[in-house]
Design an enzyme around this catalytic site. Structure first.
Site, PDB file in Angstrom:
ATOM      1  N   HIS A  11      -0.586   0.021  -9.890  1.00 45.41           N
ATOM      2  CA  HIS A  11      -1.255  -0.870  -9.048  1.00 45.41           C
ATOM      3  C   HIS A  11      -1.864  -2.028  -9.786  1.00 45.41           C
ATOM      4  CE1 HIS A  11      -3.530  -0.941  -4.816  1.00 45.41           C
ATOM      5  NE2 HIS A  11      -3.146  -2.095  -5.223  1.00 45.41           N
ATOM      6  N   GLU A  30      -4.056   7.429  -5.471  1.00 49.16           N
ATOM      7  CA  GLU A  30      -4.166   6.806  -6.835  1.00 49.16           C
ATOM      8  C   GLU A  30      -5.702   7.386  -7.713  1.00 49.16           C
ATOM      9  OE1 GLU A  30      -3.827   2.609  -6.305  1.00 49.16           O
ATOM     10  OE2 GLU A  30      -1.577   2.851  -5.469  1.00 49.16           O
ATOM     11  N   ARG A  54       0.650  -1.294   0.040  1.00 50.16           N
ATOM     12  CA  ARG A  54      -0.011   0.093  -0.045  1.00 50.16           C
ATOM     13  C   ARG A  54       0.911   1.385  -0.034  1.00 50.16           C
ATOM     14  NH1 ARG A  54      -3.515  -2.619  -1.684  1.00 50.16           N
ATOM     15  NH2 ARG A  54      -5.697  -2.980  -0.739  1.00 50.16           N
TER      16      ARG A  54
END
Length: 349
Positions: free
Chosen positions: A306, A287, A258
């Site tokens: 991601h 994000e 994370r």
């Protein structure tokens, strides 16, 4: 049983529904309704109640009135949504951390919430290794050179050429579903593997030929540090200027966990100074990431948007894993993978 399946662009309803029908068949015929949200084409958002969700609350309410079982990935399941679902007996979330569910509100209503632990663990294991190799051996950079029609001769120069993993020490921060699967692969490549996790005992780590160390020992010993910890208030920004100062010079830093675990301003400064030799990053504090940040101007980072957990296999595995837990709950009262067993105390009282 009336089941509402809320899919999106990753957890596709056309993939999920046949799995639901097959696994629930021994228990009860399934009457399935579906709806679909836009993630990942529409990004995650957060509010004061839930985090990392996508989709419209009212749309869920419009579909959930008669549902007895709700299956979701990232849809917002708030207090207001649960108020509109008087028949709901259980919720299944096809992810490891159900941050898009108001667990407290579900518990107050006696609704157990089940997750799918390890859903994408193998995907992240493989991706972490690929990201690390890409950074160590300039795979993505040299690819970009060739796609720009440039033959980069200097990757064979001693000053610029990469390093091998064999003989290096890698420190895993967190030893959960991903790290214990990753460690045998790293050992097979000739690496020495150490790990820090205050919640995992020395004996379990040793069963994977991994040495348990303190965090400061990990910083001092590791040539590579790979992050696999949960984001909590205690772990937020645990990788900061002080932490980087304790690491080996020229350490390789990998984060597929994370973004909030790392102070990215401090990481950028450490990359600029050479304290951190290079970084391989799949996650960011916000994000979509701020692509104007100085981090994205550096040539000693490999970055991806991601996607470590994004495989077709993790979709089918995650839904199968979740449905098996739900079937065991409905048939036997099993609480395997239940995130809020206290909800059932509410139903007994």
């Amino acid at each position: 049983m009336k089941i509402l399946v809320i899919g999106d662009g990753f957890i596709k309803t056309e993939v999920s529904v046949p799995i639901v029908e097959k696994i629930m068949a021994p228990y009860a015929p399934a009457e399935i309704e579906t709806c679909t949200f836009q993630w990942p084409l529409s990004p995650f958002v957060s509010n004061d109640e839930i985090r990392e969700y996508e989709g419209d609350e009212q749309t869920v309410i419009d579909h959930i009135t008669d549902a007895e079982l709700l299956l979701v990935h990232a849809a917002p399941i708030t207090e207001r949504v649960l108020e509109a679902a008087p028949n709901l007996k259980a919720i299944g979330v096809v992810r490891g951390g159900p941050t898009n569910i108001n667990l407290a509100a579900a518990s107050r209503r006696g609704i157990p919430v089940f997750n799918s632990p390890g859903r994408n663990a193998q995907a992240v294991v493989e991706f972490t290794l690929g990201l690390l190799l890409s950074e160590c051996r300039h795979i993505s950079r040299s690819h970009r050179n060739l796609m720009d029609r440039e033959w980069a001769y200097d990757y064979y120069s001693y000053e610029k050429c990469g390093v091998e993993l064999k003989g290096k020490t890698i420190g895993l921060v967190g030893f959960g579903n991903i790290s214990w699967r990753l460690s045998p692969v790293l050992l097979a490549m000739g690496m020495d593997v150490i790990a820090f996790d205050p919640f995992v005992d020395k004996k379990r780590m040793a069963s994977y030929e991994v040495e348990k160390v303190t965090l400061d020992e990990l910083y001092a010993l590791s040539d590579v540090i790979s992050v696999h910890a949960r984001l909590t208030e205690e772990t937020r920004h645990m990788f900061n200027k002080e932490a980087f100062s304790k690491m080996k010079d020229r350490v390789i830093f990998v984060n597929t966990a994370r973004g909030g675990l790392v102070n990215y301003d401090d990481l950028t400064e450490a990359l600029e100074s050479g304290k951190v030799g290079s970084a391989a990053l799949d996650v960011f504090p916000r994000e979509p990431a701020d692509l104007t940040a100085p981090l994205f101007d550096r040539d000693n980072v490999t970055v991806t948007p991601h996607i470590a957990g994004a495989t077709k296999d993790s979709v089918s595995f995650g839904m199968t894993n979740l449905m098996n837990s739900l079937l065991a709950y409905f048939r036997e009262g099993s609480l395997q993978s239940c995130m809020n067993p206290e909800a059932l105390e509410k139903t007994k009282s």
